[in-house]
Motif scaffolding. Structure first.
Motif, PDB file in Angstrom:
ATOM      1  N   ALA A  66       0.858  -1.183   0.000  1.00  0.00           N
ATOM      2  CA  ALA A  66       0.000   0.000   0.000  1.00  0.00           C
ATOM      3  C   ALA A  66       0.895   1.234   0.000  1.00  0.00           C
ATOM      4  CB  ALA A  66      -0.904   0.006   1.223  1.00  0.00           C
ATOM      5  N   VAL A  67       0.424   2.298  -0.627  1.00  0.00           N
ATOM      6  CA  VAL A  67       1.183   3.540  -0.663  1.00  0.00           C
ATOM      7  C   VAL A  67       0.221   4.711  -0.531  1.00  0.00           C
ATOM      8  CG1 VAL A  67       1.186   3.743  -3.195  1.00  0.00           C
ATOM      9  CG2 VAL A  67       3.021   4.791  -1.874  1.00  0.00           C
ATOM     10  N   ARG A  68       0.696   5.754   0.162  1.00  0.00           N
ATOM     11  CA  ARG A  68      -0.122   6.959   0.328  1.00  0.00           C
ATOM     12  C   ARG A  68       0.799   8.160   0.523  1.00  0.00           C
ATOM     13  NH1 ARG A  68       0.036   4.457   5.260  1.00  0.00           N
ATOM     14  NH2 ARG A  68       0.490   5.756   7.073  1.00  0.00           N
ATOM     15  N   GLN A  69       0.233   9.342   0.325  1.00  0.00           N
ATOM     16  CA  GLN A  69       0.928  10.601   0.603  1.00  0.00           C
ATOM     17  C   GLN A  69       0.530  11.030   2.012  1.00  0.00           C
ATOM     18  OE1 GLN A  69       2.966  12.526  -1.474  1.00  0.00           O
ATOM     19  NE2 GLN A  69       2.904  10.982  -3.071  1.00  0.00           N
ATOM     20  N   GLU A  70       1.502  11.466   2.804  1.00  0.00           N
ATOM     21  CA  GLU A  70       1.210  11.901   4.171  1.00  0.00           C
ATOM     22  C   GLU A  70       2.247  12.931   4.606  1.00  0.00           C
ATOM     23  OE1 GLU A  70       1.776   9.469   8.123  1.00  0.00           O
ATOM     24  OE2 GLU A  70      -0.112   8.849   7.151  1.00  0.00           O
ATOM     25  N   ASN A  71       1.802  14.143   4.910  1.00  0.00           N
ATOM     26  CA  ASN A  71       2.693  15.208   5.396  1.00  0.00           C
ATOM     27  C   ASN A  71       3.910  15.412   4.496  1.00  0.00           C
ATOM     28  OD1 ASN A  71       1.026  15.623   7.671  1.00  0.00           O
ATOM     29  ND2 ASN A  71       2.053  13.966   8.752  1.00  0.00           N
ATOM     30  N   GLY A  72       3.699  15.415   3.189  1.00  0.00           N
ATOM     31  CA  GLY A  72       4.785  15.645   2.242  1.00  0.00           C
ATOM     32  C   GLY A  72       5.681  14.447   1.998  1.00  0.00           C
ATOM     33  N   ARG A  94       8.855   5.485   5.119  1.00  0.00           N
ATOM     34  CA  ARG A  94       8.463   6.881   4.893  1.00  0.00           C
ATOM     35  C   ARG A  94       9.568   7.562   4.091  1.00  0.00           C
ATOM     36  NH1 ARG A  94       4.225   8.394   7.974  1.00  0.00           N
ATOM     37  NH2 ARG A  94       3.594   6.899   9.570  1.00  0.00           N
ATOM     38  N   PHE A  95       9.276   7.835   2.831  1.00  0.00           N
ATOM     39  CA  PHE A  95      10.244   8.434   1.919  1.00  0.00           C
ATOM     40  C   PHE A  95      10.032   9.946   1.833  1.00  0.00           C
ATOM     41  CE2 PHE A  95       9.716   4.091   0.344  1.00  0.00           C
ATOM     42  CZ  PHE A  95      11.013   3.706   0.042  1.00  0.00           C
ATOM     43  N   THR A  96      11.116  10.696   1.896  1.00  0.00           N
ATOM     44  CA  THR A  96      11.094  12.121   1.599  1.00  0.00           C
ATOM     45  C   THR A  96      11.852  12.300   0.289  1.00  0.00           C
ATOM     46  OG1 THR A  96      11.091  12.685   3.949  1.00  0.00           O
ATOM     47  CG2 THR A  96      11.727  14.431   2.399  1.00  0.00           C
ATOM     48  N   ASP A 100      13.540  14.630  -7.570  1.00  0.00           N
ATOM     49  CA  ASP A 100      13.503  13.312  -8.206  1.00  0.00           C
ATOM     50  C   ASP A 100      14.504  12.318  -7.616  1.00  0.00           C
ATOM     51  OD1 ASP A 100      11.619  12.310  -9.872  1.00  0.00           O
ATOM     52  OD2 ASP A 100      12.734  12.652 -11.723  1.00  0.00           O
ATOM     53  N   ALA A 101      14.782  12.471  -6.329  1.00  0.00           N
ATOM     54  CA  ALA A 101      15.677  11.546  -5.631  1.00  0.00           C
ATOM     55  C   ALA A 101      15.148  11.350  -4.211  1.00  0.00           C
ATOM     56  CB  ALA A 101      17.099  12.094  -5.594  1.00  0.00           C
ATOM     57  N   ILE A 102      15.624  10.302  -3.567  1.00  0.00           N
ATOM     58  CA  ILE A 102      15.237  10.046  -2.179  1.00  0.00           C
ATOM     59  C   ILE A 102      16.196  10.810  -1.278  1.00  0.00           C
ATOM     60  CG2 ILE A 102      14.919   8.308  -0.381  1.00  0.00           C
ATOM     61  CD1 ILE A 102      14.514   6.250  -2.716  1.00  0.00           C
ATOM     62  N   ARG A 103      15.648  11.733  -0.502  1.00  0.00           N
ATOM     63  CA  ARG A 103      16.444  12.561   0.423  1.00  0.00           C
ATOM     64  C   ARG A 103      16.540  11.896   1.793  1.00  0.00           C
ATOM     65  NH1 ARG A 103      19.678  14.492   3.055  1.00  0.00           N
ATOM     66  NH2 ARG A 103      19.813  16.563   3.876  1.00  0.00           N
ATOM     67  N   ALA A 104      15.434  11.221   2.193  1.00  0.00           N
ATOM     68  CA  ALA A 104      15.397  10.568   3.499  1.00  0.00           C
ATOM     69  C   ALA A 104      14.453   9.380   3.443  1.00  0.00           C
ATOM     70  CB  ALA A 104      14.963  11.559   4.575  1.00  0.00           C
ATOM     71  N   LEU A 105      14.752   8.402   4.274  1.00  0.00           N
ATOM     72  CA  LEU A 105      13.919   7.221   4.414  1.00  0.00           C
ATOM     73  C   LEU A 105      13.894   6.818   5.872  1.00  0.00           C
ATOM     74  CD1 LEU A 105      12.341   4.668   3.585  1.00  0.00           C
ATOM     75  CD2 LEU A 105      14.534   3.657   2.886  1.00  0.00           C
TER      76      LEU A 105
END
Length: 109
Positions: A66-72, A94-96, A100-105
């Motif tokens: 499952a995937v969703r958008q939450e707080n950016g 939780r990916f930030t 077009d790149a992953i800044r935080a996980l």
């Protein structure tokens, strides 16, 4: 129906499924941070160590259900399976994203 993930996350998930360390690193920024159940890894060298020392040896593969958008953030939930006690275990990733790149996980149970 397949889950639609932003490209950097889809690339990470695909590389993880192949246990490809270089491919797993590719979608992250140079100074990315991973918080893995309370442990902090920062920068490509530490992320590589995390993947090589804790993911590859136990063949840990995360499969988003499952995937969703939450707080950016992009929040993906699903099982990780591999050669570790309790497999499969359900995780929340939780990916930030940034440019077009992953800044935080952040990875939690």
């Amino acid at each position: 129906m397949p889950i639609e993930l932003p490209k950097p996350i889809a690339d990470y998930v695909e590389a993880n499924a192949c246990l490809d360390v270089d491919g797993m690193l590719e979608p992250f920024t140079r100074d990315a941070v991973i918080l893995d159940n309370g442990k902090r890894f920062e920068g490509q060298a530490e992320l590589r160590q995390l993947f090589e020392n804790e993911v590859i040896p136990v063949r840990a593969i995360f499969t988003p259900a499952a995937v969703r958008q939450e707080n950016g953030q992009v929040v993906a939930e699903g099982p990780a399976h591999g050669d570790f006690k309790g497999s499969p275990i359900r995780f929340t990733y939780r990916f930030t994203l940034e440019h077009d790149a992953i800044r935080a996980l952040e990875i939690t149970l």
